[in-house]
Write an enzyme that holds these catalytic residues in place. Structure first.
Site, short mmCIF file in Angstrom:
data_model
loop_
_atom_site.label_atom_id
_atom_site.label_comp_id
_atom_site.label_asym_id
_atom_site.label_seq_id
_atom_site.Cartn_x
_atom_site.Cartn_y
_atom_site.Cartn_z
N ASP A 133 13.74 -3.11 -5.44
CA ASP A 133 14.00 -4.15 -4.42
C ASP A 133 14.70 -5.32 -5.09
O ASP A 133 14.12 -6.41 -5.22
CB ASP A 133 12.67 -4.58 -3.78
N GLY A 141 0.81 -1.22 0.00
CA GLY A 141 0.00 0.00 0.00
C GLY A 141 0.84 1.27 0.00
O GLY A 141 2.03 1.24 -0.28
N MET A 171 11.60 6.10 -6.24
CA MET A 171 10.34 6.23 -5.51
C MET A 171 10.20 5.11 -4.50
O MET A 171 10.53 3.96 -4.79
CB MET A 171 9.16 6.22 -6.47
N SER A 172 9.73 5.45 -3.31
CA SER A 172 9.54 4.49 -2.24
C SER A 172 8.49 5.05 -1.29
O SER A 172 8.43 6.27 -1.07
CB SER A 172 10.87 4.32 -1.48
N SER A 173 7.67 4.15 -0.72
CA SER A 173 6.66 4.62 0.24
C SER A 173 7.36 5.27 1.44
O SER A 173 6.82 6.17 2.07
CB SER A 173 5.81 3.45 0.72
N ARG A 174 8.58 4.82 1.74
CA ARG A 174 9.29 5.34 2.91
C ARG A 174 9.87 6.74 2.68
O ARG A 174 10.30 7.38 3.63
CB ARG A 174 10.42 4.38 3.32
N GLN A 218 15.08 -8.73 -3.37
CA GLN A 218 13.76 -9.35 -3.25
C GLN A 218 13.37 -10.05 -4.56
O GLN A 218 12.84 -11.16 -4.55
CB GLN A 218 12.73 -8.26 -2.89
N GLY A 230 5.72 4.19 -8.84
CA GLY A 230 6.43 2.91 -9.04
C GLY A 230 5.43 1.76 -9.07
O GLY A 230 5.46 0.92 -9.97
N HIS A 231 4.54 1.73 -8.07
CA HIS A 231 3.51 0.68 -8.04
C HIS A 231 2.63 0.77 -9.29
O HIS A 231 2.28 -0.24 -9.89
CB HIS A 231 2.60 0.83 -6.82
O1 PAF Z 1 7.89 -5.07 -2.00
C1 PAF Z 1 6.94 -5.07 -1.18
O2 PAF Z 1 6.16 -4.12 -1.10
C2 PAF Z 1 6.76 -6.26 -0.25
O3 PAF Z 1 7.99 -6.78 0.14
C3 PAF Z 1 5.86 -7.36 -0.83
C4 PAF Z 1 6.47 -7.99 -2.09
C5 PAF Z 1 4.50 -6.78 -1.17
C6 PAF Z 1 5.67 -8.47 0.20
O4 PAF Z 1 5.07 -8.00 1.35
#
Ligand code: PAF
Length: 282
Positions: free
Chosen positions: A146, A22, A180-183, A149, A27-28
């Site tokens: 990420d 969320g 861009m990052s939510s943080r 990840q 980016g999302h």
């Molecule tokens: O990248 C993220 O936002 C999180 O690590 C993910 C992949 C939604 C898993 O909680």
């Protein structure tokens, strides 16, 4: 969600899945647009996953704005927004006793961010594994920001024989280059100006590589010095470089020469904010 996925698949339709925590940004949304374009049905999850936060990390304060997220997803005509509760994701036992079904190997999880967040990637693999089984996507979308990840999720999809195409799309940046990052919302105005040094360090790495440098250690030294010097000159701002490393982009192993695609990855703490960024060379 499982019932819905089965119905969609039974109708011969493909599912594109974008897992998120969320507080959506461009980016999302770039992932959402790709998922919509490449599939019949687009599913976006919103779930701040407690198992991927360490005990002293920002799970409680992680930014949340469900109403705004819902509006943004509606504007992009997303078909399904899946927002399970913690109990729905981890129903059987209490959270601290929920063992992950699948544990990614140490050579992928212990380096880079894993050295500073020892349980993080196990939590990510756990939640993504659960999502993949519920949503049953044909394609799943992740941002290159990420990077570690994405390597672990590709491993997960292979290991669990899930037959999901893991699509990794480029990092979306602010006009000055900040990823861009939510943080980013945590950054104070002065910190926001300073953090651009991370992007500049990656640009320096790219420039050195393009000028023929193939020794990763020399590049690491130069970019670490650039970041650290900048941090030292900042007054009253706590800034700390966690790592600036070059590793094989597929295996994440250390390398002595850049012969294959290599990731240049950086992480730093600025005030209360931990930021990461990367580029791939070659
Ligand atoms: O990248 C993220 O936002 C999180 O690590 C993910 C992949 C939604 C898993 O909680």
């Amino acid at each position: 969600m499982e019932r819905l996925s089965k119905t969609i698949k039974a109708a011969g339709k493909t599912i594109g899945f974008v897992p998120t925590m969320g507080f959506l940004h461009e980016g999302h949304m770039s992932l959402v647009r790709a998922a919509r374009q490449e599939n019949d049905v687009c599913v976006v999850s919103i779930f701040v996953n407690p198992t991927q936060f360490g005990p002293s990390e920002d799970f409680d304060s992680y930014p949340r704005d469900f109403q705004k997220d819902k509006k943004m997803l509606a504007e992009e005509k997303v078909d399904v927004v899946f927002c399970p509760t913690v109990k729905e994701m981890y129903p059987n036992v209490t959270l601290s006793q929920t063992p992950p079904d699948i544990i990614p190997p140490k050579n992928l999880t212990a380096c880079l961010c894993g050295a500073f967040r020892p349980t993080h990637f196990q939590g990510v693999a756990q939640v993504v594994d659960i999502f993949f089984h519920r949503v049953k996507p044909d394609r799943a979308y992740f941002g290159q920001k990420d990077f570690q990840q994405t390597v672990i999720i590709k491993w997960l999809a292979r290991k669990a024989h899930l037959n999901i195409d893991i699509r990794v799309l480029p990092t979306i940046r602010e006009s000055d280059g900040l990823a861009m990052s939510s943080r980013n919302v945590y950054l104070k105005p002065k910190e926001r100006k300073r953090v651009i040094i991370l992007f500049q360090a990656l640009q320096l790495a790219k420039e050195l590589y393009e000028n023929g440098e193939r020794n990763p250690q020399r590049i690491e030294r130069k970019i670490s010095n650039l970041i650290s010097q900048n941090f030292l000159t900042s007054r009253n701002q706590e800034m700390k470089l966690q790592y600036a490393e070059i590793r094989d982009a597929e295996t994440l192993q250390s390398i002595h020469e850049i012969k294959h695609p290599a990731v240049v990855a950086v992480a730093a703490i600025i005030g209360k904010t931990r930021l990461i960024d990367n580029i791939v060379l070659g």
